[in-house]
Scaffold this motif. Structure first.
Motif, PDB file in Angstrom:
ATOM      1  N   LEU A  90     -73.525  27.487 -22.772  1.00 43.62           N
ATOM      2  CA  LEU A  90     -72.161  26.979 -22.868  1.00 43.62           C
ATOM      3  C   LEU A  90     -71.182  28.144 -22.733  1.00 43.62           C
ATOM      4  O   LEU A  90     -70.774  28.782 -23.709  1.00 43.62           O
ATOM      5  CB  LEU A  90     -71.968  26.245 -24.195  1.00 43.62           C
ATOM      6  CG  LEU A  90     -70.679  25.421 -24.349  1.00 43.62           C
ATOM      7  CD1 LEU A  90     -70.550  24.387 -23.251  1.00 43.62           C
ATOM      8  CD2 LEU A  90     -70.632  24.773 -25.718  1.00 43.62           C
ATOM      9  N   ALA A  91     -70.776  28.411 -21.511  1.00 42.47           N
ATOM     10  CA  ALA A  91     -69.984  29.598 -21.204  1.00 42.47           C
ATOM     11  C   ALA A  91     -68.690  29.711 -22.011  1.00 42.47           C
ATOM     12  O   ALA A  91     -68.365  30.795 -22.510  1.00 42.47           O
ATOM     13  CB  ALA A  91     -69.692  29.646 -19.701  1.00 42.47           C
ATOM     14  N   PRO A  92     -67.892  28.641 -22.169  1.00 43.18           N
ATOM     15  CA  PRO A  92     -66.645  28.795 -22.929  1.00 43.18           C
ATOM     16  C   PRO A  92     -66.854  29.224 -24.374  1.00 43.18           C
ATOM     17  O   PRO A  92     -65.964  29.833 -24.971  1.00 43.18           O
ATOM     18  CB  PRO A  92     -66.019  27.398 -22.854  1.00 43.18           C
ATOM     19  CG  PRO A  92     -66.599  26.782 -21.636  1.00 43.18           C
ATOM     20  CD  PRO A  92     -68.001  27.305 -21.562  1.00 43.18           C
ATOM     21  N   LYS A  94     -62.410  39.771 -18.852  1.00 46.10           N
ATOM     22  CA  LYS A  94     -62.194  41.213 -18.763  1.00 46.10           C
ATOM     23  C   LYS A  94     -60.793  41.539 -18.263  1.00 46.10           C
ATOM     24  O   LYS A  94     -60.191  42.550 -18.664  1.00 46.10           O
ATOM     25  CB  LYS A  94     -63.244  41.841 -17.851  1.00 46.10           C
ATOM     26  CG  LYS A  94     -64.647  41.804 -18.426  1.00 46.10           C
ATOM     27  CD  LYS A  94     -65.649  42.310 -17.404  1.00 46.10           C
ATOM     28  CE  LYS A  94     -67.068  42.162 -17.891  1.00 46.10           C
ATOM     29  NZ  LYS A  94     -68.064  42.608 -16.886  1.00 46.10           N
ATOM     30  N   ARG A  95     -60.267  40.702 -17.366  1.00 42.94           N
ATOM     31  CA  ARG A  95     -58.891  40.927 -16.921  1.00 42.94           C
ATOM     32  C   ARG A  95     -57.909  40.682 -18.067  1.00 42.94           C
ATOM     33  O   ARG A  95     -56.883  41.354 -18.164  1.00 42.94           O
ATOM     34  CB  ARG A  95     -58.570  40.005 -15.742  1.00 42.94           C
ATOM     35  CG  ARG A  95     -59.203  40.433 -14.426  1.00 42.94           C
ATOM     36  CD  ARG A  95     -58.640  39.673 -13.250  1.00 42.94           C
ATOM     37  NE  ARG A  95     -59.046  38.274 -13.261  1.00 42.94           N
ATOM     38  CZ  ARG A  95     -60.138  37.824 -12.670  1.00 42.94           C
ATOM     39  NH1 ARG A  95     -60.948  38.663 -12.042  1.00 42.94           N
ATOM     40  NH2 ARG A  95     -60.431  36.541 -12.707  1.00 42.94           N
ATOM     41  N   SER A  96     -58.231  39.719 -18.930  1.00 38.58           N
ATOM     42  CA  SER A  96     -57.357  39.419 -20.057  1.00 38.58           C
ATOM     43  C   SER A  96     -57.481  40.460 -21.162  1.00 38.58           C
ATOM     44  O   SER A  96     -56.507  40.771 -21.843  1.00 38.58           O
ATOM     45  CB  SER A  96     -57.692  38.035 -20.620  1.00 38.58           C
ATOM     46  OG  SER A  96     -57.505  37.038 -19.646  1.00 38.58           O
ATOM     47  N   ARG A 126     -71.208  40.308 -22.306  1.00 37.11           N
ATOM     48  CA  ARG A 126     -72.409  40.498 -21.474  1.00 37.11           C
ATOM     49  C   ARG A 126     -73.182  39.186 -21.331  1.00 37.11           C
ATOM     50  O   ARG A 126     -73.709  38.869 -20.260  1.00 37.11           O
ATOM     51  CB  ARG A 126     -73.294  41.583 -22.075  1.00 37.11           C
ATOM     52  CG  ARG A 126     -72.718  42.992 -22.000  1.00 37.11           C
ATOM     53  CD  ARG A 126     -73.729  44.036 -22.422  1.00 37.11           C
ATOM     54  NE  ARG A 126     -73.121  45.347 -22.509  1.00 37.11           N
ATOM     55  CZ  ARG A 126     -72.720  45.917 -23.639  1.00 37.11           C
ATOM     56  NH1 ARG A 126     -72.884  45.275 -24.788  1.00 37.11           N
ATOM     57  NH2 ARG A 126     -72.176  47.113 -23.629  1.00 37.11           N
ATOM     58  N   GLU A 127     -73.290  38.454 -22.444  1.00 35.38           N
ATOM     59  CA  GLU A 127     -73.952  37.150 -22.374  1.00 35.38           C
ATOM     60  C   GLU A 127     -73.202  36.237 -21.408  1.00 35.38           C
ATOM     61  O   GLU A 127     -73.811  35.530 -20.597  1.00 35.38           O
ATOM     62  CB  GLU A 127     -74.010  36.506 -23.759  1.00 35.38           C
ATOM     63  CG  GLU A 127     -74.937  37.195 -24.737  1.00 35.38           C
ATOM     64  CD  GLU A 127     -76.406  36.915 -24.438  1.00 35.38           C
ATOM     65  OE1 GLU A 127     -76.706  36.028 -23.613  1.00 35.38           O
ATOM     66  OE2 GLU A 127     -77.257  37.598 -25.044  1.00 35.38           O
ATOM     67  N   LEU A 128     -71.875  36.228 -21.504  1.00 40.73           N
ATOM     68  CA  LEU A 128     -71.060  35.413 -20.621  1.00 40.73           C
ATOM     69  C   LEU A 128     -71.255  35.827 -19.166  1.00 40.73           C
ATOM     70  O   LEU A 128     -71.311  34.976 -18.268  1.00 40.73           O
ATOM     71  CB  LEU A 128     -69.590  35.528 -21.020  1.00 40.73           C
ATOM     72  CG  LEU A 128     -68.582  34.754 -20.164  1.00 40.73           C
ATOM     73  CD1 LEU A 128     -68.876  33.259 -20.207  1.00 40.73           C
ATOM     74  CD2 LEU A 128     -67.156  35.032 -20.645  1.00 40.73           C
ATOM     75  N   GLN A 129     -71.382  37.122 -18.930  1.00 38.60           N
ATOM     76  CA  GLN A 129     -71.571  37.624 -17.568  1.00 38.60           C
ATOM     77  C   GLN A 129     -72.831  37.044 -16.946  1.00 38.60           C
ATOM     78  O   GLN A 129     -72.858  36.736 -15.745  1.00 38.60           O
ATOM     79  CB  GLN A 129     -71.658  39.161 -17.594  1.00 38.60           C
ATOM     80  CG  GLN A 129     -71.713  39.809 -16.217  1.00 38.60           C
ATOM     81  CD  GLN A 129     -70.350  39.863 -15.555  1.00 38.60           C
ATOM     82  OE1 GLN A 129     -69.348  40.124 -16.219  1.00 38.60           O
ATOM     83  NE2 GLN A 129     -70.304  39.629 -14.260  1.00 38.60           N
ATOM     84  N   GLN A 130     -73.882  36.871 -17.751  1.00 39.32           N
ATOM     85  CA  GLN A 130     -75.130  36.322 -17.242  1.00 39.32           C
ATOM     86  C   GLN A 130     -74.993  34.833 -16.907  1.00 39.32           C
ATOM     87  O   GLN A 130     -75.642  34.336 -15.990  1.00 39.32           O
ATOM     88  CB  GLN A 130     -76.244  36.497 -18.287  1.00 39.32           C
ATOM     89  CG  GLN A 130     -76.585  37.934 -18.620  1.00 39.32           C
ATOM     90  CD  GLN A 130     -77.187  38.675 -17.433  1.00 39.32           C
ATOM     91  OE1 GLN A 130     -77.933  38.091 -16.651  1.00 39.32           O
ATOM     92  NE2 GLN A 130     -76.876  39.954 -17.304  1.00 39.32           N
ATOM     93  N   ILE A 131     -74.149  34.131 -17.668  1.00 41.87           N
ATOM     94  CA  ILE A 131     -74.029  32.685 -17.515  1.00 41.87           C
ATOM     95  C   ILE A 131     -72.988  32.303 -16.469  1.00 41.87           C
ATOM     96  O   ILE A 131     -73.215  31.438 -15.620  1.00 41.87           O
ATOM     97  CB  ILE A 131     -73.674  32.039 -18.867  1.00 41.87           C
ATOM     98  CG1 ILE A 131     -74.779  32.314 -19.889  1.00 41.87           C
ATOM     99  CG2 ILE A 131     -73.441  30.531 -18.724  1.00 41.87           C
ATOM    100  CD1 ILE A 131     -74.381  31.984 -21.312  1.00 41.87           C
ATOM    101  N   ASP A 132     -71.825  32.967 -16.543  1.00 43.21           N
ATOM    102  CA  ASP A 132     -70.708  32.625 -15.650  1.00 43.21           C
ATOM    103  C   ASP A 132     -69.939  33.896 -15.314  1.00 43.21           C
ATOM    104  O   ASP A 132     -68.984  34.263 -16.003  1.00 43.21           O
ATOM    105  CB  ASP A 132     -69.794  31.604 -16.325  1.00 43.21           C
ATOM    106  CG  ASP A 132     -68.749  31.025 -15.376  1.00 43.21           C
ATOM    107  OD1 ASP A 132     -68.368  31.706 -14.409  1.00 43.21           O
ATOM    108  OD2 ASP A 132     -68.308  29.881 -15.612  1.00 43.21           O
ATOM    109  N   PRO A 133     -70.340  34.603 -14.263  1.00 40.59           N
ATOM    110  CA  PRO A 133     -69.685  35.875 -13.915  1.00 40.59           C
ATOM    111  C   PRO A 133     -68.191  35.740 -13.672  1.00 40.59           C
ATOM    112  O   PRO A 133     -67.419  36.626 -14.037  1.00 40.59           O
ATOM    113  CB  PRO A 133     -70.426  36.326 -12.651  1.00 40.59           C
ATOM    114  CG  PRO A 133     -71.762  35.644 -12.729  1.00 40.59           C
ATOM    115  CD  PRO A 133     -71.493  34.326 -13.377  1.00 40.59           C
ATOM    116  N   ASN A 134     -67.776  34.638 -13.052  1.00 45.22           N
ATOM    117  CA  ASN A 134     -66.345  34.469 -12.774  1.00 45.22           C
ATOM    118  C   ASN A 134     -65.544  34.375 -14.064  1.00 45.22           C
ATOM    119  O   ASN A 134     -64.466  34.968 -14.190  1.00 45.22           O
ATOM    120  CB  ASN A 134     -66.121  33.220 -11.924  1.00 45.22           C
ATOM    121  CG  ASN A 134     -66.662  33.373 -10.520  1.00 45.22           C
ATOM    122  OD1 ASN A 134     -66.719  34.479  -9.982  1.00 45.22           O
ATOM    123  ND2 ASN A 134     -67.059  32.272  -9.911  1.00 45.22           N
TER     124      ASN A 134
END
Length: 374
Positions: free
Chosen positions: A324-326, A363-365, A349-357
Protein backbone atom coordinates in the motif's frame (compact mmCIF):
# COMPACT_ATOMS: atom_id res chain seq x y z
CA UNK A 1 6.20 22.32 2.53
CA UNK A 2 4.34 20.43 5.25
CA UNK A 3 0.96 21.43 3.86
CA UNK A 4 1.98 20.45 0.34
CA UNK A 5 3.18 16.99 1.39
CA UNK A 6 0.13 16.17 3.49
CA UNK A 7 -2.38 17.56 1.01
CA UNK A 8 -0.73 15.51 -1.73
CA UNK A 9 -1.11 12.46 0.49
CA UNK A 10 -4.84 13.09 0.86
CA UNK A 11 -5.10 13.61 -2.89
CA UNK A 12 -3.57 10.18 -3.44
CA UNK A 13 -6.43 8.64 -1.49
CA UNK A 14 -9.41 10.57 -2.78
CA UNK A 15 -8.32 11.94 -6.18
CA UNK A 16 -10.54 11.37 -9.17
CA UNK A 17 -10.35 12.30 -12.83
CA UNK A 18 -12.35 11.34 -15.89
CA UNK A 19 -11.85 11.06 -19.63
CA UNK A 20 -14.35 10.79 -22.44
CA UNK A 21 -14.13 8.14 -25.15
CA UNK A 22 -15.75 7.77 -28.53
CA UNK A 23 -17.82 4.78 -29.66
CA UNK A 24 -15.97 1.64 -30.63
CA UNK A 25 -17.24 -1.66 -31.96
CA UNK A 26 -16.87 -5.13 -30.51
CA UNK A 27 -17.81 -8.61 -31.69
CA UNK A 28 -20.04 -9.39 -28.73
CA UNK A 29 -21.12 -12.82 -29.97
CA UNK A 30 -17.53 -13.96 -30.50
CA UNK A 31 -16.46 -12.79 -27.04
CA UNK A 32 -19.55 -14.31 -25.41
CA UNK A 33 -18.79 -17.67 -26.98
CA UNK A 34 -15.31 -17.58 -25.48
CA UNK A 35 -16.46 -16.92 -21.93
CA UNK A 36 -19.95 -18.35 -21.48
CA UNK A 37 -18.84 -21.84 -20.42
CA UNK A 38 -16.83 -20.34 -17.56
CA UNK A 39 -19.54 -18.02 -16.19
CA UNK A 40 -21.99 -19.46 -13.65
CA UNK A 41 -25.27 -18.39 -12.11
CA UNK A 42 -24.95 -18.47 -8.33
CA UNK A 43 -28.20 -19.53 -6.68
CA UNK A 44 -28.50 -18.55 -3.00
CA UNK A 45 -30.60 -20.83 -0.80
CA UNK A 46 -32.05 -20.57 2.69
CA UNK A 47 -31.81 -23.36 5.26
CA UNK A 48 -34.95 -24.97 3.84
CA UNK A 49 -33.46 -25.09 0.34
CA UNK A 50 -35.60 -22.26 -1.05
CA UNK A 51 -34.02 -19.83 -3.49
CA UNK A 52 -33.62 -16.40 -1.90
CA UNK A 53 -31.30 -14.64 -4.35
CA UNK A 54 -28.80 -14.96 -7.15
CA UNK A 55 -25.54 -13.60 -8.43
CA UNK A 56 -22.81 -14.31 -10.94
CA UNK A 57 -19.41 -15.93 -10.68
CA UNK A 58 -16.72 -17.22 -13.01
CA UNK A 59 -14.37 -20.18 -12.91
CA UNK A 60 -10.67 -19.36 -12.46
CA UNK A 61 -9.12 -22.83 -12.12
CA UNK A 62 -9.73 -26.33 -13.44
CA UNK A 63 -10.28 -27.68 -9.92
CA UNK A 64 -13.41 -25.58 -9.38
CA UNK A 65 -12.29 -22.26 -7.89
CA UNK A 66 -14.61 -19.40 -8.75
CA UNK A 67 -14.63 -15.65 -8.10
CA UNK A 68 -17.68 -13.60 -7.13
CA UNK A 69 -18.61 -10.72 -4.82
CA UNK A 70 -18.29 -11.18 -1.10
CA UNK A 71 -21.76 -9.78 -0.52
CA UNK A 72 -23.14 -12.56 -2.76
CA UNK A 73 -21.32 -15.25 -0.79
CA UNK A 74 -22.43 -13.72 2.49
CA UNK A 75 -26.11 -13.67 1.57
CA UNK A 76 -26.74 -17.31 2.47
CA UNK A 77 -25.02 -20.34 3.96
CA UNK A 78 -25.98 -22.59 1.03
CA UNK A 79 -25.31 -21.99 -2.66
CA UNK A 80 -25.38 -23.70 -6.02
CA UNK A 81 -23.38 -22.77 -9.11
CA UNK A 82 -25.39 -23.35 -12.28
CA UNK A 83 -23.35 -23.77 -15.45
CA UNK A 84 -24.43 -22.62 -18.91
CA UNK A 85 -25.51 -26.17 -19.80
CA UNK A 86 -27.89 -26.31 -16.83
CA UNK A 87 -25.80 -28.53 -14.58
CA UNK A 88 -25.66 -27.45 -10.95
CA UNK A 89 -22.69 -27.76 -8.57
CA UNK A 90 -22.90 -27.27 -4.79
CA UNK A 91 -20.58 -24.60 -3.40
CA UNK A 92 -18.48 -26.39 -0.79
CA UNK A 93 -17.08 -23.31 0.91
CA UNK A 94 -14.84 -20.25 0.77
CA UNK A 95 -11.11 -20.28 0.02
CA UNK A 96 -10.22 -16.57 0.26
CA UNK A 97 -11.84 -13.16 0.71
CA UNK A 98 -11.06 -9.48 0.20
CA UNK A 99 -13.62 -7.44 2.19
CA UNK A 100 -12.22 -4.08 1.06
CA UNK A 101 -12.97 -4.87 -2.57
CA UNK A 102 -16.02 -7.07 -2.06
CA UNK A 103 -14.35 -10.15 -3.56
CA UNK A 104 -14.37 -13.79 -2.54
CA UNK A 105 -13.08 -17.05 -3.99
CA UNK A 106 -15.39 -20.04 -3.59
CA UNK A 107 -14.94 -23.75 -4.31
CA UNK A 108 -17.21 -26.12 -6.21
CA UNK A 109 -16.64 -29.84 -6.77
CA UNK A 110 -16.08 -29.89 -10.50
CA UNK A 111 -13.19 -30.46 -12.84
CA UNK A 112 -15.27 -30.16 -15.99
CA UNK A 113 -15.71 -26.39 -16.33
CA UNK A 114 -13.06 -24.38 -18.20
CA UNK A 115 -11.32 -21.53 -16.39
CA UNK A 116 -11.48 -17.97 -17.68
CA UNK A 117 -8.05 -16.51 -18.42
CA UNK A 118 -7.18 -13.53 -16.23
CA UNK A 119 -5.81 -10.57 -18.15
CA UNK A 120 -4.67 -7.15 -16.93
CA UNK A 121 -6.61 -3.96 -16.26
CA UNK A 122 -3.35 -2.05 -16.64
CA UNK A 123 -3.49 -2.55 -20.39
CA UNK A 124 -6.84 -0.86 -20.80
CA UNK A 125 -6.89 2.56 -22.42
CA UNK A 126 -9.63 5.01 -23.28
CA UNK A 127 -11.98 3.56 -25.90
CA UNK A 128 -10.96 -0.05 -25.24
CA UNK A 129 -14.00 -2.26 -25.99
CA UNK A 130 -15.07 -4.69 -23.26
CA UNK A 131 -17.98 -7.01 -22.52
CA UNK A 132 -19.82 -7.64 -19.24
CA UNK A 133 -21.34 -11.13 -18.98
CA UNK A 134 -23.64 -11.98 -16.10
CA UNK A 135 -27.05 -13.06 -14.89
CA UNK A 136 -29.21 -10.00 -14.07
CA UNK A 137 -32.46 -11.10 -12.43
CA UNK A 138 -31.25 -14.69 -12.92
CA UNK A 139 -31.26 -14.38 -16.72
CA UNK A 140 -28.36 -16.67 -17.60
CA UNK A 141 -25.60 -15.39 -19.84
CA UNK A 142 -26.75 -11.81 -20.37
CA UNK A 143 -23.98 -9.92 -22.14
CA UNK A 144 -23.47 -6.15 -22.39
CA UNK A 145 -21.03 -4.43 -24.76
CA UNK A 146 -19.21 -1.44 -23.32
CA UNK A 147 -16.13 0.69 -23.83
CA UNK A 148 -13.62 2.31 -21.52
CA UNK A 149 -14.53 5.98 -21.17
CA UNK A 150 -12.26 7.33 -18.42
CA UNK A 151 -10.07 6.74 -15.41
CA UNK A 152 -10.05 7.36 -11.68
CA UNK A 153 -7.44 6.81 -8.98
CA UNK A 154 -7.87 5.68 -5.42
CA UNK A 155 -5.28 5.29 -2.65
CA UNK A 156 -2.41 5.42 -5.13
CA UNK A 157 -3.50 2.06 -6.50
CA UNK A 158 -4.70 0.94 -9.89
CA UNK A 159 -6.84 3.42 -11.80
CA UNK A 160 -10.57 2.95 -11.71
CA UNK A 161 -11.76 2.55 -15.28
CA UNK A 162 -15.06 4.11 -16.21
CA UNK A 163 -17.06 2.31 -18.87
CA UNK A 164 -19.88 3.48 -21.11
CA UNK A 165 -22.26 1.00 -22.70
CA UNK A 166 -22.60 0.77 -26.46
CA UNK A 167 -26.38 0.51 -26.19
CA UNK A 168 -29.18 2.59 -24.66
CA UNK A 169 -29.15 1.98 -20.90
CA UNK A 170 -31.90 4.33 -19.84
CA UNK A 171 -33.92 1.64 -18.10
CA UNK A 172 -33.18 2.97 -14.61
CA UNK A 173 -31.20 0.05 -13.21
CA UNK A 174 -30.33 0.38 -9.51
CA UNK A 175 -26.63 -0.05 -8.82
CA UNK A 176 -24.13 0.92 -6.13
CA UNK A 177 -20.62 2.31 -5.70
CA UNK A 178 -17.99 0.37 -3.80
CA UNK A 179 -15.39 2.39 -1.98
CA UNK A 180 -11.90 1.24 -2.68
CA UNK A 181 -9.84 0.45 -5.71
CA UNK A 182 -11.92 -0.43 -8.73
CA UNK A 183 -13.30 0.15 -12.18
CA UNK A 184 -16.06 2.74 -12.46
CA UNK A 185 -18.81 1.31 -14.65
CA UNK A 186 -21.99 2.64 -16.22
CA UNK A 187 -23.56 -0.45 -17.73
CA UNK A 188 -27.03 -2.06 -17.62
CA UNK A 189 -26.27 -4.50 -14.85
CA UNK A 190 -28.71 -5.05 -12.03
CA UNK A 191 -29.59 -7.53 -9.30
CA UNK A 192 -27.91 -10.82 -10.14
CA UNK A 193 -25.06 -9.18 -12.04
CA UNK A 194 -22.84 -8.98 -8.95
CA UNK A 195 -19.65 -10.91 -9.65
CA UNK A 196 -19.91 -10.71 -13.44
CA UNK A 197 -16.59 -10.72 -15.28
CA UNK A 198 -15.64 -7.74 -17.43
CA UNK A 199 -13.66 -9.20 -20.33
CA UNK A 200 -11.63 -7.79 -23.19
CA UNK A 201 -11.92 -8.73 -26.85
CA UNK A 202 -9.72 -11.80 -26.24
CA UNK A 203 -12.07 -13.11 -23.57
CA UNK A 204 -9.64 -12.30 -20.72
CA UNK A 205 -11.03 -10.98 -17.43
CA UNK A 206 -10.01 -7.39 -16.71
CA UNK A 207 -12.46 -6.66 -13.88
CA UNK A 208 -15.27 -7.98 -11.68
CA UNK A 209 -18.62 -6.17 -11.58
CA UNK A 210 -19.98 -5.35 -8.14
CA UNK A 211 -23.35 -3.74 -7.56
CA UNK A 212 -26.07 -3.21 -4.98
CA UNK A 213 -29.18 -1.26 -4.14
CA UNK A 214 -29.85 2.42 -4.17
CA UNK A 215 -27.15 4.22 -6.19
CA UNK A 216 -27.03 5.15 -9.83
CA UNK A 217 -23.63 3.65 -10.68
CA UNK A 218 -21.69 0.45 -10.29
CA UNK A 219 -18.03 -0.57 -10.44
CA UNK A 220 -15.89 -3.46 -11.40
CA UNK A 221 -12.89 -4.30 -9.23
CA UNK A 222 -9.64 -4.66 -11.23
CA UNK A 223 -8.70 -8.23 -12.03
CA UNK A 224 -5.37 -7.82 -10.25
CA UNK A 225 -7.18 -8.11 -6.92
CA UNK A 226 -8.95 -11.27 -8.06
CA UNK A 227 -5.53 -12.69 -8.92
CA UNK A 228 -4.40 -12.08 -5.35
CA UNK A 229 -7.13 -14.40 -4.10
CA UNK A 230 -5.48 -17.20 -6.05
CA UNK A 231 -2.24 -16.64 -4.17
CA UNK A 232 -1.36 -19.25 -1.58
CA UNK A 233 -0.55 -16.39 0.80
CA UNK A 234 -4.20 -15.41 1.17
CA UNK A 235 -6.13 -18.54 0.24
CA UNK A 236 -6.69 -21.65 2.34
CA UNK A 237 -6.15 -25.17 1.03
CA UNK A 238 -9.47 -26.37 2.42
CA UNK A 239 -12.80 -24.56 1.92
CA UNK A 240 -14.18 -22.75 4.95
CA UNK A 241 -17.87 -22.88 5.79
CA UNK A 242 -20.01 -20.08 4.39
CA UNK A 243 -21.88 -19.95 7.68
CA UNK A 244 -19.19 -17.85 9.33
CA UNK A 245 -19.20 -15.35 6.46
CA UNK A 246 -22.99 -15.16 6.58
CA UNK A 247 -22.92 -14.43 10.32
CA UNK A 248 -20.28 -11.76 9.88
CA UNK A 249 -22.28 -10.11 7.13
CA UNK A 250 -25.34 -10.11 9.36
CA UNK A 251 -23.42 -8.45 12.20
CA UNK A 252 -21.34 -5.91 10.29
CA UNK A 253 -21.31 -4.55 6.77
CA UNK A 254 -18.37 -4.91 4.43
CA UNK A 255 -16.09 -1.88 4.36
CA UNK A 256 -17.25 -1.38 0.77
CA UNK A 257 -20.79 -0.81 2.04
CA UNK A 258 -19.92 1.30 5.05
CA UNK A 259 -21.52 4.74 5.18
CA UNK A 260 -19.04 6.11 7.71
CA UNK A 261 -16.17 5.10 5.46
CA UNK A 262 -17.78 6.96 2.56
CA UNK A 263 -18.44 10.00 4.74
CA UNK A 264 -14.85 10.00 6.05
CA UNK A 265 -13.49 9.92 2.50
CA UNK A 266 -15.66 12.90 1.63
CA UNK A 267 -14.54 14.73 4.78
CA UNK A 268 -10.91 14.26 3.75
CA UNK A 269 -11.71 15.69 0.31
CA UNK A 270 -13.37 18.78 1.79
CA UNK A 271 -10.73 19.36 4.47
CA UNK A 272 -12.88 18.53 7.48
CA UNK A 273 -10.13 16.51 9.14
CA UNK A 274 -11.66 16.47 12.62
CA UNK A 275 -14.78 14.83 11.22
CA UNK A 276 -12.71 12.45 9.11
CA UNK A 277 -10.78 11.42 12.23
CA UNK A 278 -13.96 10.86 14.23
CA UNK A 279 -15.54 8.75 11.50
CA UNK A 280 -12.43 6.71 10.72
CA UNK A 281 -11.84 5.84 14.39
CA UNK A 282 -15.28 4.27 14.34
CA UNK A 283 -14.56 2.49 11.05
CA UNK A 284 -11.24 1.10 12.33
CA UNK A 285 -12.94 -0.22 15.47
CA UNK A 286 -15.27 -2.26 13.26
CA UNK A 287 -12.71 -3.15 10.57
CA UNK A 288 -9.46 -3.63 12.54
CA UNK A 289 -7.85 -5.67 9.75
CA UNK A 290 -8.50 -3.17 6.97
CA UNK A 291 -5.30 -1.55 5.75
CA UNK A 292 -7.29 1.09 3.90
CA UNK A 293 -9.20 2.05 7.06
CA UNK A 294 -5.95 2.52 9.00
CA UNK A 295 -4.52 4.50 6.09
CA UNK A 296 -7.38 6.98 6.05
CA UNK A 297 -7.28 7.35 9.83
CA UNK A 298 -3.58 8.11 9.50
CA UNK A 299 -4.40 10.73 6.88
CA UNK A 300 -6.79 12.47 9.26
CA UNK A 301 -4.32 12.38 12.17
CA UNK A 302 -1.50 13.71 9.98
CA UNK A 303 -3.58 16.63 8.77
CA UNK A 304 -4.30 17.53 12.40
CA UNK A 305 -0.57 17.24 13.25
CA UNK A 306 -1.19 14.31 15.60
CA UNK A 307 1.96 12.69 14.28
CA UNK A 308 2.38 9.95 16.88
CA UNK A 309 -1.16 8.71 16.23
CA UNK A 310 -0.67 9.03 12.48
CA UNK A 311 2.53 6.99 12.74
CA UNK A 312 0.73 4.16 14.53
CA UNK A 313 -2.02 4.13 11.90
CA UNK A 314 0.36 4.16 8.94
CA UNK A 315 2.53 1.46 10.49
CA UNK A 316 -0.50 -0.74 11.01
CA UNK A 317 -1.58 -0.18 7.40
CA UNK A 318 1.84 -1.24 6.06
CA UNK A 319 1.81 -4.38 8.20
CA UNK A 320 -1.61 -5.35 6.88
CA UNK A 321 -0.74 -4.54 3.26
CA UNK A 322 2.92 -4.10 2.53
CA UNK A 323 2.24 -2.92 -1.03
CA UNK A 324 0.00 0.00 0.00
CA UNK A 325 2.18 2.79 -1.35
CA UNK A 326 0.33 5.79 0.19
CA UNK A 327 0.82 4.30 3.65
CA UNK A 328 4.59 4.27 3.16
CA UNK A 329 4.39 7.81 1.79
CA UNK A 330 2.48 8.95 4.87
CA UNK A 331 4.78 7.06 7.20
CA UNK A 332 7.88 8.68 5.73
CA UNK A 333 6.29 12.13 5.97
CA UNK A 334 5.22 11.83 9.61
CA UNK A 335 8.53 10.25 10.63
CA UNK A 336 10.25 13.28 9.12
CA UNK A 337 7.92 15.70 10.94
CA UNK A 338 8.94 14.07 14.23
CA UNK A 339 12.66 14.35 13.48
CA UNK A 340 13.01 10.60 12.88
CA UNK A 341 15.00 11.07 9.71
CA UNK A 342 16.55 7.61 9.53
CA UNK A 343 13.13 6.00 9.81
CA UNK A 344 11.80 8.44 7.21
CA UNK A 345 14.53 7.39 4.78
CA UNK A 346 13.83 3.71 5.45
CA UNK A 347 10.14 4.23 4.70
CA UNK A 348 11.03 6.14 1.55
CA UNK A 349 13.20 3.22 0.41
CA UNK A 350 10.26 0.86 0.89
CA UNK A 351 8.10 3.24 -1.13
CA UNK A 352 10.75 3.35 -3.86
CA UNK A 353 10.45 -0.42 -4.28
CA UNK A 354 6.65 -0.28 -4.51
CA UNK A 355 6.00 2.94 -6.44
CA UNK A 356 9.09 4.78 -7.75
CA UNK A 357 7.04 7.67 -9.13
CA UNK A 358 5.39 8.33 -5.79
CA UNK A 359 8.75 8.02 -4.03
CA UNK A 360 10.23 10.61 -6.36
CA UNK A 361 7.31 12.94 -5.62
CA UNK A 362 7.97 12.53 -1.91
CA UNK A 363 11.65 13.31 -2.39
CA UNK A 364 10.79 16.46 -4.32
CA UNK A 365 8.54 17.52 -1.44
CA UNK A 366 11.13 16.61 1.22
CA UNK A 367 14.59 17.05 -0.35
CA UNK A 368 16.24 15.66 2.77
CA UNK A 369 15.03 12.21 1.70
CA UNK A 370 16.91 12.32 -1.59
CA UNK A 371 19.63 10.12 -0.05
CA UNK A 372 17.13 7.29 0.53
CA UNK A 373 17.53 5.82 -2.94
CA UNK A 374 18.25 2.05 -2.83
Amino acid sequence: MKARVLHLLVALVVSAGTARAQSSGIDVISVARKVRQSVVLIIILDDAGREIGSGTGFIVSEDGKLITNRHVAGAGARMLAKAWNGKQYPVTGMLAEDPERDLVMLKIDSASLPALPLGSSERLTADTPVVVMGNPFGLDGTVTPARVSGFRDFAGQRRWIELATLEDTSGGFQQRIIHGDGLQVTTPVTFGSSGSPVVNTNGEVVGVIAMGRGLAQSQAVPVEFAKRLLSGNVSSSQPKSLTDLTKRNANQSDLSYDREFAAATQALKTGDYAEAQRLMKSVVSRFPNSALAHLLLGQAYAQREAYAEATASFERATKLRRDLAPAWYGLAAVYYRQGLQDKARDACRELQQIDPNLANELKRSIPALQSSSP
